[in-house]
Design an enzyme around this catalytic site. Structure first.
Site, PDB file in Angstrom:
ATOM      1  N   HIS A 206       0.840  -1.209   0.000  1.00  0.00           N
ATOM      2  CA  HIS A 206       0.000   0.000   0.000  1.00  0.00           C
ATOM      3  C   HIS A 206       0.873   1.257   0.000  1.00  0.00           C
ATOM      4  CE1 HIS A 206      -4.319  -0.522   0.131  1.00  0.00           C
ATOM      5  NE2 HIS A 206      -4.461   0.716   0.604  1.00  0.00           N
ATOM      6  N   ASP A 210      -3.356   7.096  -1.898  1.00  0.00           N
ATOM      7  CA  ASP A 210      -4.607   6.660  -2.528  1.00  0.00           C
ATOM      8  C   ASP A 210      -4.277   6.058  -3.893  1.00  0.00           C
ATOM      9  OD1 ASP A 210      -7.259   6.164  -2.900  1.00  0.00           O
ATOM     10  OD2 ASP A 210      -7.867   8.255  -3.130  1.00  0.00           O
ATOM     11  N   ASN A 212      -4.095   2.704  -4.577  1.00  0.00           N
ATOM     12  CA  ASN A 212      -3.362   1.433  -4.519  1.00  0.00           C
ATOM     13  C   ASN A 212      -4.096   0.274  -5.195  1.00  0.00           C
ATOM     14  OD1 ASN A 212      -0.944   2.149  -2.679  1.00  0.00           O
ATOM     15  ND2 ASN A 212      -2.692   2.933  -1.529  1.00  0.00           N
TER      16      ASN A 212
END
Length: 406
Positions: A206, A210, A212
């Protein structure tokens, strides 16, 4: 130790390759059938279908994350990216960025995966966003990166990623693994296995604030394309979105540690389903071309509009089947005219009729090649089956067509 990246042997994913062997063989077979079907299309049709497939995948990969893009804007941006049109309309940043990522993925699938590529992809996805502090770079905040649901006062943590301080080293190791397992790498893995592991590996790190999930699916598509030697045009995100809960459930189980057999089985079967769906789309386009060629000059505008709507519904078909009421609503004509038009389409061999009275429904049909018997007909179908044996989510859509895709 709660998460997979906290295990002592991370990232040594363990799984039994034997059950996957048959699925890997099916991948090669089904992708060959898809590429063979694609070859039946002329250059214009191939180009149009390619853009349609890329556009649909872009819409669906965003929708999985709860983001709904505008289809027309996305298609316009894709056409511009491919140099096929110049549209003066202003495309919103989100649609333009997604289109740029998808075209880059399609054109440069053979290129090595790098930090720069991943950062550029994330910047494309986040285009127009003003709520993020870290765009086009790995996350650096000290706060935990968590995937949560539920109310603010009682959040449910589904996953917690490695701390930001570990991300650079984790990503360096991930990229080395991706290169090592490539088709020409020293530790080459079969396409489905590599793509499934790459998705899980990346999303477990991750690395971005944002995007991912969307990037993980792009990486999986890249791995599949490299394994097959060309872009698959498989409707992977389309099939994932149809059973989104199963997707997240499989990821959640895999994020808690080894072994990862369950995740790889889920991913492999979903990918094969995606290939099946894409092949059905190609078959439907071939059916459309042959039908229109055979009935050229024989259809009125109302009939052309309804047939176009049936084909636009795709392999999943017209919801509930085409009825006289649907025909009236679509064409704004009288019941008597609708009845005549439908009877004419059946007589011309464009549609088949089933049921009686209010249960009468119509479906697309292409007759056998002149001079051949009914044995030349094949049932071209797309069957979507939910993962993990969910028999309630079973759909079979059938379109009659010539046996050109066998």
């Amino acid at each position: 130790m709660r998460w997979n990246w906290q295990q002592p042997d991370w990232p040594a994913f363990t799984f039994d390759p034997a059950p996957l062997a048959a699925l890997e063989a099916r991948l090669l077979h089904e992708s060959g059938r898809l590429f063979g079907a694609f070859a039946h299309l002329d250059e214009t049709e191939q180009r149009r279908l390619t853009i349609d497939c890329i556009g649909d995948e872009a819409l669906m990969t965003a929708r999985i994350e709860g983001e709904y893009l505008d289809r027309d804007s996305l298609q316009s941006s894709l056409l511009c990216q491919f140099g096929l049109a110049y549209d003066e309309r202003r495309v919103p940043p989100a649609e333009a960025g997604m289109a740029e990522l998808m075209v880059d993925l399609y054109r440069r699938f053979q290129a090595p995966l790098s930090h720069d590529t991943l950062r550029a992809w994330q910047a494309m996805l986040m285009r127009g966003r003003s709520d993020l502090d870290e765009v086009g770079c790995y996350r650096r905040r000290a706060e935990p990166m968590q995937v949560v649901s539920g109310a603010v006062y009682a959040p449910r943590v589904h996953f917690e990623a490695p701390p930001a301080a570990l991300v650079p080293a984790e990503m360096e190791r991930f990229l080395a693994w991706f290169e090592h397992t490539a088709p020409a790498g020293a530790g080459a893995l079969p396409p489905l296995t590599r793509a499934g592991l790459a998705h899980l590996y990346f999303v477990s790190i991750h690395p971005f604030e944002d995007g991912n999930g969307r990037i993980a699916r792009a990486i999986a598509e890249k791995a599949l394309a490299q394994g097959l030697g060309q872009p698959t045009l498989a409707a992977l995100s389309h099939c994932i979105e149809r059973h989104k809960k199963a997707y997240y459930a499989a990821l959640q189980r895999a994020n808690k540690g080894d072994p990862v057999d369950d995740w790889l089985n889920y991913f492999a079967r979903t990918t094969l389903d995606a290939l099946d769906y894409s092949r059905a789309r190609v078959g439907l386009l071939i059916v459309k071309a042959r039908l229109y060629d055979r009935l050229k000059g024989q259809l009125n505008p109302r009939q052309e509009k309804v047939l176009a709507r049936l084909f636009a519904a795709g392999p999943e078909g017209f919801r509930g089947g085409l009825s006289a009421e649907n025909y009236i609503a679509l064409t704004r004509t009288s019941r008597a005219t609708a009845t005549r038009d439908l009877q004419d389409l059946v007589a011309k061999g464009a549609l088949t009729r089933s049921g009686e009275r209010k249960h009468t429904r119509y479906a697309l049909q292409v007759p056998a090649t002149p001079g051949q018997g009914s044995d030349s007909m094949a049932l071209f179908s797309y069957r979507r089956i939910a993962p993990h044996g969910d028999r309630r989510s079973r759909l079979t859509v059938k379109v009659r067509s010539q046996a050109i895709l066998a």
